[in-house]
Design an enzyme around this catalytic site. Sequence first.
Site, PDB file in Angstrom:
ATOM      1  N   HIS A  82       0.848  -1.191   0.000  1.00  0.00           N
ATOM      2  CA  HIS A  82       0.000   0.000   0.000  1.00  0.00           C
ATOM      3  C   HIS A  82       0.880   1.237   0.000  1.00  0.00           C
ATOM      4  O   HIS A  82       1.852   1.311   0.732  1.00  0.00           O
ATOM      5  CB  HIS A  82      -0.913   0.017   1.222  1.00  0.00           C
ATOM      6  CG  HIS A  82      -2.025   1.019   1.076  1.00  0.00           C
ATOM      7  ND1 HIS A  82      -3.230   0.707   0.504  1.00  0.00           N
ATOM      8  CD2 HIS A  82      -2.089   2.328   1.385  1.00  0.00           C
ATOM      9  CE1 HIS A  82      -3.994   1.784   0.479  1.00  0.00           C
ATOM     10  NE2 HIS A  82      -3.322   2.785   1.018  1.00  0.00           N
ATOM     11  N   ASP A 161     -14.012   3.581   7.263  1.00  0.00           N
ATOM     12  CA  ASP A 161     -12.960   4.256   6.486  1.00  0.00           C
ATOM     13  C   ASP A 161     -13.505   4.739   5.148  1.00  0.00           C
ATOM     14  O   ASP A 161     -13.139   5.815   4.672  1.00  0.00           O
ATOM     15  CB  ASP A 161     -11.743   3.350   6.262  1.00  0.00           C
ATOM     16  CG  ASP A 161     -10.694   4.089   5.435  1.00  0.00           C
ATOM     17  OD1 ASP A 161     -10.199   5.121   5.928  1.00  0.00           O
ATOM     18  OD2 ASP A 161     -10.415   3.682   4.301  1.00  0.00           O
ATOM     19  N   ARG A 168     -12.651  13.188   4.179  1.00  0.00           N
ATOM     20  CA  ARG A 168     -11.356  13.868   4.364  1.00  0.00           C
ATOM     21  C   ARG A 168     -10.864  14.475   3.062  1.00  0.00           C
ATOM     22  O   ARG A 168     -10.254  15.540   3.054  1.00  0.00           O
ATOM     23  CB  ARG A 168     -10.317  12.871   4.904  1.00  0.00           C
ATOM     24  CG  ARG A 168     -10.554  12.504   6.359  1.00  0.00           C
ATOM     25  CD  ARG A 168      -9.720  11.296   6.769  1.00  0.00           C
ATOM     26  NE  ARG A 168      -8.319  11.473   6.472  1.00  0.00           N
ATOM     27  CZ  ARG A 168      -7.516  10.510   6.012  1.00  0.00           C
ATOM     28  NH1 ARG A 168      -7.978   9.290   5.813  1.00  0.00           N
ATOM     29  NH2 ARG A 168      -6.262  10.756   5.764  1.00  0.00           N
ATOM     30  N   SER A 183      -6.497   4.695   8.545  1.00  0.00           N
ATOM     31  CA  SER A 183      -7.229   4.454   7.300  1.00  0.00           C
ATOM     32  C   SER A 183      -6.595   3.286   6.539  1.00  0.00           C
ATOM     33  O   SER A 183      -7.273   2.327   6.138  1.00  0.00           O
ATOM     34  CB  SER A 183      -7.193   5.735   6.456  1.00  0.00           C
ATOM     35  OG  SER A 183      -7.541   5.476   5.127  1.00  0.00           O
ATOM     36  N   LYS A 187      -7.970  -1.096   6.636  1.00  0.00           N
ATOM     37  CA  LYS A 187      -8.341  -1.836   5.414  1.00  0.00           C
ATOM     38  C   LYS A 187      -7.440  -3.051   5.229  1.00  0.00           C
ATOM     39  O   LYS A 187      -7.901  -4.137   4.882  1.00  0.00           O
ATOM     40  CB  LYS A 187      -8.214  -0.919   4.192  1.00  0.00           C
ATOM     41  CG  LYS A 187      -9.337   0.080   4.086  1.00  0.00           C
ATOM     42  CD  LYS A 187      -9.145   1.026   2.915  1.00  0.00           C
ATOM     43  CE  LYS A 187      -8.004   1.967   3.138  1.00  0.00           C
ATOM     44  NZ  LYS A 187      -8.096   3.277   2.528  1.00  0.00           N
TER      45      LYS A 187
HETATM   46  N1  URA Z   1      -4.389   6.080   1.585  1.00  0.00           N
HETATM   47  C1  URA Z   1      -5.398   5.640   2.375  1.00  0.00           C
HETATM   48  O1  URA Z   1      -5.926   4.551   2.203  1.00  0.00           O
HETATM   49  N2  URA Z   1      -5.811   6.443   3.354  1.00  0.00           N
HETATM   50  C2  URA Z   1      -5.254   7.647   3.601  1.00  0.00           C
HETATM   51  O2  URA Z   1      -5.669   8.306   4.528  1.00  0.00           O
HETATM   52  C3  URA Z   1      -4.204   8.098   2.772  1.00  0.00           C
HETATM   53  C4  URA Z   1      -3.772   7.287   1.759  1.00  0.00           C
END
Ligand code: URA
Length: 425
Positions: A82, A161, A168, A183, A187
Amino acid sequence: MDVISVIRAKRDRARLSDEQIDWVVDAYTRGAVADEQMSALAMAILLNGMDRAEIARWTAAMIASGERMDFSALDRPTADKHSTGGVGDKITLPLAPLVAACGAAVPQLSGRGLGHTGGTLDKLESIPGWRAALSNTEMLDVLRGTGAVICAAGDGLAPADRKLYALRDVTGTVESIPLIASSIMSKKIAEGTGSLVLDVKVGSGAFMKTLEDARELAATMVGLGTDHGVRTVALLTDMSVPLGLTAGNALEVRESVEVLAGGGPADVVDLTLALARDMLDAAGLPDADPAKALADGSAMDVWRRMIRAQGGDPDAPLPIAAERHVVPAPATGVLTALDAYAVGVAAWRLGAGRARKEDAVQAGAGVEIHAKPGAPVRAGEPLLTLHTDTPERFAYALEALEGAVTVAPEGTDFTPGPIVLDRIA
Ligand code: URA
């Protein structure tokens, strides 16, 4: 419990209690806390922060807002990556099929553009027919059949989220270590991957502008992953310059396909290979050779199968924007800076990103880069090409690019820095 007292507590720099966190995350997910109230709380968190225990509880509450997936029935180890978000960051596109071609299963739940940074799903949706939304069963079928799947997190996965991320994006509350860490990790933990490599971006085009903040974010996320039994490693990587030579949805898909075909810009190839090696290592496949899988076409084979399995046509022409505008180099010499944030905002303003959460993105919009720092440039020759379907956006995008480019006199000795800056395990 009432939301106003939770907002006031964080506004006044108090620690939120476990009960306050559990309640507010659950109430927001159920719709009992309104968007404007969560916006105020998110801003208070951005301004006043959270300690590690608050972040861990907030993350656990976001995981508990939905289901958890389980890939233990697969016959391959799972590995995911990620990125915290950057400009021109198309790495997931070549990386997922590459790591799958080396023997791991890659369940890549991805997001949409956030602020000035692009989103993997927005990029892939520029491929005619490709579908981001899969049921859990479909996701597992694609993963079993091809070794990799890139799709939207299902409605059931960390729904808190999903709502907060979109909020956001449009309330100036993205750049917060507690909110980014919770966040991403909610996930990834709910998704059930066995191992995770985080690409924590640092520099003007990243949400973390300094190495110190990026280290803090990386250490927070590695701690959250490890506490939940996910083998987690973070690479800190440079985002002061856009990655590769494109920023924008279809433009980045084209460049990713070039990488899978054995070409593509060196920085994209280098970072893809560095992340692949760490993913394969974390998945218990340290002897796999990702460079070979790129060169021999096996990663490309997985890409084509993966795109087809999600309804896309890997051979279809990609959308092209209706209008172009060339930005010339301002002087002759050596390019020493091309500001990632400025290019990201320009791509966003051209239509590659969204200003409101319900906006659609333009598949063809974005910025094409003709020279990267370290390269010689000549005054008046093309440096950038701006692409959009709506030419009235050019002036606004050009405004974002003011001051973004630095050209030093001819003969200046300038070597760009490394792409991987640090590693935290
Ligand atoms: N990627 C995400 O999944 N969440 C964030 O807050 C920033 C980048």
